[in-house]
Structures are given as structure tokens and as C-alpha cells.
Design a protein around this motif. Sequence first.
Motif, PDB file in Angstrom:
ATOM      1  N   ARG A   1      -3.229  -3.854  -6.972  1.00 51.90           N
ATOM      2  CA  ARG A   1      -2.533  -3.244  -5.829  1.00 51.90           C
ATOM      3  C   ARG A   1      -3.474  -2.668  -4.807  1.00 51.90           C
ATOM      4  O   ARG A   1      -3.417  -2.781  -3.555  1.00 51.90           O
ATOM      5  N   TRP A   2      -4.279  -1.877  -5.546  1.00 52.06           N
ATOM      6  CA  TRP A   2      -5.518  -1.136  -4.458  1.00 52.06           C
ATOM      7  C   TRP A   2      -6.245  -2.411  -3.673  1.00 52.06           C
ATOM      8  O   TRP A   2      -6.538  -2.052  -2.611  1.00 52.06           O
TER       9      TRP A   2
ATOM     10  N   GLU B   1      -1.704  -1.777 -10.966  1.00 52.03           N
ATOM     11  CA  GLU B   1      -2.014  -0.534 -10.004  1.00 52.03           C
ATOM     12  C   GLU B   1      -3.423  -1.042  -9.304  1.00 52.03           C
ATOM     13  O   GLU B   1      -3.597  -0.744  -8.199  1.00 52.03           O
TER      14      GLU B   1
ATOM     15  N   CYS C   1      -5.592  -3.847  -0.331  1.00 44.47           N
ATOM     16  CA  CYS C   1      -5.785  -3.253   1.004  1.00 44.47           C
ATOM     17  C   CYS C   1      -6.929  -4.008   1.776  1.00 44.47           C
ATOM     18  O   CYS C   1      -7.032  -3.976   2.880  1.00 44.47           O
TER      19      CYS C   1
ATOM     20  N   ILE D   1       5.471   5.489  -6.813  1.00 49.77           N
ATOM     21  CA  ILE D   1       4.943   4.931  -8.167  1.00 49.77           C
ATOM     22  C   ILE D   1       4.699   6.207  -9.183  1.00 49.77           C
ATOM     23  O   ILE D   1       3.848   6.888  -8.823  1.00 49.77           O
TER      24      ILE D   1
ATOM     25  N   ILE E   1       2.704   3.651 -14.160  1.00 46.01           N
ATOM     26  CA  ILE E   1       1.312   3.214 -13.921  1.00 46.01           C
ATOM     27  C   ILE E   1       0.666   3.229 -15.261  1.00 46.01           C
ATOM     28  O   ILE E   1      -0.193   2.204 -15.483  1.00 46.01           O
TER      29      ILE E   1
ATOM     30  N   TYR F   1      -8.446   6.189 -13.853  1.00 38.85           N
ATOM     31  CA  TYR F   1      -7.344   6.473 -12.927  1.00 38.85           C
ATOM     32  C   TYR F   1      -7.130   8.099 -12.788  1.00 38.85           C
ATOM     33  O   TYR F   1      -7.039   8.213 -11.438  1.00 38.85           O
TER      34      TYR F   1
ATOM     35  N   GLY G   1       2.664   3.045  -3.182  1.00 38.10           N
ATOM     36  CA  GLY G   1       1.871   3.631  -4.088  1.00 38.10           C
ATOM     37  C   GLY G   1       2.450   5.309  -4.185  1.00 38.10           C
ATOM     38  O   GLY G   1       2.498   6.003  -5.217  1.00 38.10           O
TER      39      GLY G   1
ATOM     40  N   ASP H   1       0.714  -1.165   0.142  1.00 38.95           N
ATOM     41  CA  ASP H   1      -0.145  -0.196  -0.018  1.00 38.95           C
ATOM     42  C   ASP H   1       0.885   1.270  -0.187  1.00 38.95           C
ATOM     43  O   ASP H   1       0.648   2.288  -0.661  1.00 38.95           O
TER      44      ASP H   1
END
Length: 382
Positions: free
Chosen positions: A70-71, A67, A74, A55, A60, A129, A52, A49
Motif C-alpha cells: 500500500r505504501w 501494508e 503512492c 487501519i 496490520i 514497521y 492508512g 493512501d
Amino acid sequence: MNVDFFLSVMSWISVCVSLLLAFFLITVKTQNKLANRLFASYLLLFIIDDIGIFINDDFIQGYLNLEFFRWTTCSLVMPIFFLYIVSVCFAGFRFKTKHLIHTIPFIFTNVVFLFRLYLLSDVEKMQFYNHRSQMPEFYFFQLLLAVQIVLYSIGVFLVLKKYKELYQENYTNPKTSIFKWLFQISLIFFILYYLSIAKNVLRFTDFEQLWIWANVVMQFLSLIVTCWFVLKALNHPELFRGIDSKLELTRDILPKKSENVIEVYEEKSEIITSQILALKKYMTEKEPFLDPSLTIQQLSNQIEIPVRDLSVLINHHINQHFFDFVNEYRIQKAMNILKDPSKSQFTVLEILYEVGFNSKSSFNTSFKKYTNLTPTAYRNTL
């Protein structure tokens, strides 16, 4: 030094400390491997986390799906922390199929993202994004994380409550450092997570500068907590022991009240009375309480009463926790030593070890509970 640079430096330090600690927890030789690996996993998810911040947009653009994924990691943070707490509290904890229920939010989020994000064109992904703070999917995900924090905070403290009750009913070692440690880390962590909920609300407002500074504050607090955990773990390795996960609370052992049960208990009253007298006689004559690590299982073996019956006898019929029941005998013996003129040269530290305690703070707390005086004050009144 601008805010972005300051935030980046703190993040790097936090990531490096967490990575080193995670590596240590995974590789260290210990009997409590599962708990250590769970906390290492928690730290790794925290790192995922945190990275980020480092990055950049160019990276990205080439790995948008990565990406987005990756969220979603959490949503595994709270379940891993909850299972860590359970594994430290109960030494016999093992993974079972039922624990997969904790992965439902993670799986569900990825299924939603599969149809709403992963399969979009690169242009559509980049548009999402860049405007994620206005997207319903992002709103939903942030809400999911907030609900998780609330539910798991309740779950963690319920586990700690049960752990404390079981400890008091089955153990006598005055050191309750494991509970205190778990309570402290849970309280601090959930304070940070509730603050993070408030911080994330700012993401959806026009207070961009406040949002940036909120990130700085949260990163600073996270770094402090991570360093605190490292120091605590190094200085107190005994914190990673649990209690028997097969133990039951007395209220769960006892049958529900009914007329038949009342009749049975009336018939057994004489037996119970004789058992209580035998138990108290054994405690007075054999002094098993002098063992600082005495457990209800050990006392059960010594007095030859089944552990379940002994637990009901002490916790229900004598109406004391095993912890308090044994400590009362320790305090009585300590009082006798303090009264004895021939032992006036004994220090308080020598007395507490003599009667079965192994912590001065615990001895003072228990002594004051039974006499309303500290050991030194009690001696001075004689």
C-alpha cells in the motif's frame, strides 16, 4: 473531541467524497473517457493512501506485506496525475508503450521491498514497521516521493505551457477555461504536495505533536480541495475537452535558419505578401471571425491555404497568434458598432455575441488590450 477522532472523521468524509466522484467519473457517459478514468484512478490511489489512518495495528500484523505494498502505490500518484493533465490538454492522447516509463519508481520500490521486507519473517517485518521512521528503506522511499513531486510538477507546467501556446496559435474561442482550470488544479495540488513534503520531514523529528497537527491540517485542506473539484466538475462539464494532439507549434514547423532557408524565403516573399493580402481581404469581406469557435483548420479550409502554411503565415510572418489575429478583427467590428449612432441601443452583451465572442470577461479583456478602454468607456468617449 480529540485530535485522532477529528482526523478520522475528516478522513472518512474525504474518502467517501473521493469514492463517489471516482465512481461517477468511471460510469458517466462521455467522449473523454480516458481522462475521466485517469482522474478516477488518481482518486482511488488517494483513497488507498488515506485509508492508512483507519487501519489498526491488529489488522496490520496479519497483512504486513499488503501494508508495505500500500505504501508503494503512492509512487503511482504523480504519474497518474501527469497523464491526466496530458489527456485533458490533448484530445487525441492514447496510452503507448513509452508511458510505462512512469511505472519505474513503483516497480523499483517493490523490487527493493521484495528483498528488504516482503521476504522477512513476521517478527522482522513487525520490527521494521514499528521503527519505520528510523529505517533507511523508509528514508529512501520518502525521498523518492519528494523527487517525484518536484519532477512531475515541472513536467505538468511544461505541458500546460505548450497547451496554452498551441491554443493561441490554432483556436479563437475566447474561453480559456480549460487552461485556467488545469492551471488552478495543478497549482493547488502541487502546493499541497510540497506542504506534504514539509509535513513528512516532521515524521523524522521529535516533534510528534506537531506531526499530528500537520496531518490534521493537510487532511482538512485535502477535503476542501476534493469538494472544490466536485463542485467545479458538476458546474463546468465543458472543462473536459482537449485540443488536437497532432498540432505543432509554428517554431517546430519552421526549418532552422540557414543561408539556403533565407534565400528560399526571399524568393517566396512576393508569394507571402500576396497571401497576407488575400487573407486580410477574406477576413474583412467574409468575416469568418463571427464564428466563436473558429479554428485555424476551419479557416484553412475556407481560404484554401494548407493549415501548416496558414499557421506559419499568421504566427510567423504576421507575427501574431491566431487567437490574437482573429480577435483583432472582432474588436474592430465591435468598435464600428459602438461608433454607429443607429446601433446605440445595442448592449455590450449583444455586441460581444454579434462579433464572435461568447464571454463578457474575455470580450472586455481583449477590447481593453487593443484600445486601453473597456467597451463602455470607449462608447462614452464618442
